[in-house]
Design a protein around this motif. Structure first.
Motif, PDB file in Angstrom:
ATOM      1  N   GLY A 179      -7.286 -10.243  -5.495  1.00  0.00           N
ATOM      2  CA  GLY A 179      -5.886  -9.863  -5.349  1.00  0.00           C
ATOM      3  C   GLY A 179      -5.328 -10.009  -3.958  1.00  0.00           C
TER       4      GLY A 179
ATOM      5  N   GLU B  97      -2.345 -12.612  -3.679  1.00  0.00           N
ATOM      6  CA  GLU B  97      -1.077 -12.137  -4.201  1.00  0.00           C
ATOM      7  C   GLU B  97      -0.485 -11.025  -3.332  1.00  0.00           C
ATOM      8  OE1 GLU B  97      -3.341 -14.066  -7.503  1.00  0.00           O
ATOM      9  OE2 GLU B  97      -3.841 -12.661  -5.905  1.00  0.00           O
ATOM     10  N   SER B  98      -1.345 -10.154  -2.814  1.00  0.00           N
ATOM     11  CA  SER B  98      -0.867  -9.061  -1.977  1.00  0.00           C
ATOM     12  C   SER B  98      -0.216  -9.579  -0.698  1.00  0.00           C
ATOM     13  CB  SER B  98      -2.029  -8.122  -1.631  1.00  0.00           C
ATOM     14  OG  SER B  98      -1.604  -7.104  -0.762  1.00  0.00           O
TER      15      SER B  98
ATOM     16  N   ASP C 272       3.176 -11.013  -1.721  1.00  0.00           N
ATOM     17  CA  ASP C 272       4.146 -10.014  -2.157  1.00  0.00           C
ATOM     18  C   ASP C 272       4.664  -9.167  -1.009  1.00  0.00           C
ATOM     19  OD1 ASP C 272       3.880 -10.906  -4.757  1.00  0.00           O
ATOM     20  OD2 ASP C 272       2.490  -9.326  -5.361  1.00  0.00           O
ATOM     21  N   THR C 273       3.854  -8.954   0.023  1.00  0.00           N
ATOM     22  CA  THR C 273       4.268  -8.095   1.137  1.00  0.00           C
ATOM     23  C   THR C 273       4.925  -8.869   2.278  1.00  0.00           C
ATOM     24  OG1 THR C 273       2.040  -8.233   2.099  1.00  0.00           O
ATOM     25  CG2 THR C 273       2.499  -6.367   0.630  1.00  0.00           C
TER      26      THR C 273
END
Length: 252
Positions: free
Chosen positions: A18, A21-22, A25-26
């Protein structure tokens, strides 16, 4: 041996779960949109770890992952070579494509509104890929590029059919100054109302840059007009330079 190498590379890419994606996304997507609107590009630092970069670069020698190989000199594109991935994409490439797209699609729609381009982009990449495939654009376009001493890439735009997503993302997989010398990413802009300009896009290993594929909207007294952008790579003086290109529209 190839299967063992692939398993090792995939294991490095998947750990920690993950994290790809993290990091996406941030990211500060408002700042990304501001940079894209002003400059035509935006840098996302350190999206990939050095281990992930090395593992992805290692895919270059795994022929079963690719649908075609292009030797650039044969087509007067420059010098160097690149390979288009085949479907199914390697897990990390597919995840990057899927995770980046939802953040870029709203920006793309605002750009198309400003430039009076009718096409609008759906919320997910699966939906957009279905649009491409229905129009006959069914060949995957994510690619892996390798440059060695004296290689370079001519200025160009990555347009593969009627449906063109206005952004692409390039990941630098080697460290400048350590793994290679030269080989800067170049971006040029041809503005019909102003003198042209050129930028050297600063990147380190693991950084990503979001580029405008063909045009960006420029505000004028009567609204917006289109300014055309192209990108390329300056001559490599020594070493090796690998990049991963994530293009969102598929090709005919």
């Amino acid at each position: 041996m190839s299967a063992l190498l692939s398993a090792s590379a995939d294991a490095e890419i998947h750990a920690p779960s993950g994290a790809l994606e993290s990091g996406i996304d941030t990211a500060d997507w408002r700042a990304v949109e501001d940079d894209l609107g002003r400059d035509g590009f935006a840098v996302l630092p350190a999206l990939l770890t050095p281990q992930q970069c090395n593992a992805i670069a290692g895919y270059f020698f795994e022929e079963e992952r690719f649908r075609s190989r292009i030797v650039m000199e044969r087509y007067a594109f420059g010098r160097g070579e690149y390979k288009y991935f085949s479907y199914p994409l390697p897990d990390v490439v597919g995840r990057l494509r899927q995770s980046l797209y939802p953040h870029l699609a709203p920006i793309a729609n605002r750009w198309h509104t400003a430039m009076k381009i009718n096409e609008r982009f759906p919320a997910t990449h699966d939906e957009f890929r279905a649009v491409c495939h229905a129009a006959g654009q069914q060949r995957p376009t994510p690619l892996l590029l390798r440059y060695q001493a004296n290689d370079y890439c001519c200025l160009h735009q990555d347009l593969y059919g009627d449906h063109v997503f206005p952004f692409q993302v390039i990941f630098l997989l080697n460290e400048p100054g350590r793994d290679f010398q030269g080989g800067e990413l170049l971006l040029t802009e041809s503005n019909p109302k102003q003198p042209g300009r050129a930028d050297v896009v600063p990147l380190r290993q693991g950084d990503a840059v979001v580029l405008a594929v063909n045009h960006r909207p420029v505000r004028s007294a009567r609204g917006f007009y289109r300014s055309s952008l192209r990108h390329g790579v300056s001559r490599l003086h020594s070493g090796q330079r690998h990049t991963l290109g994530v293009i969102f529209h598929d090709a005919r």
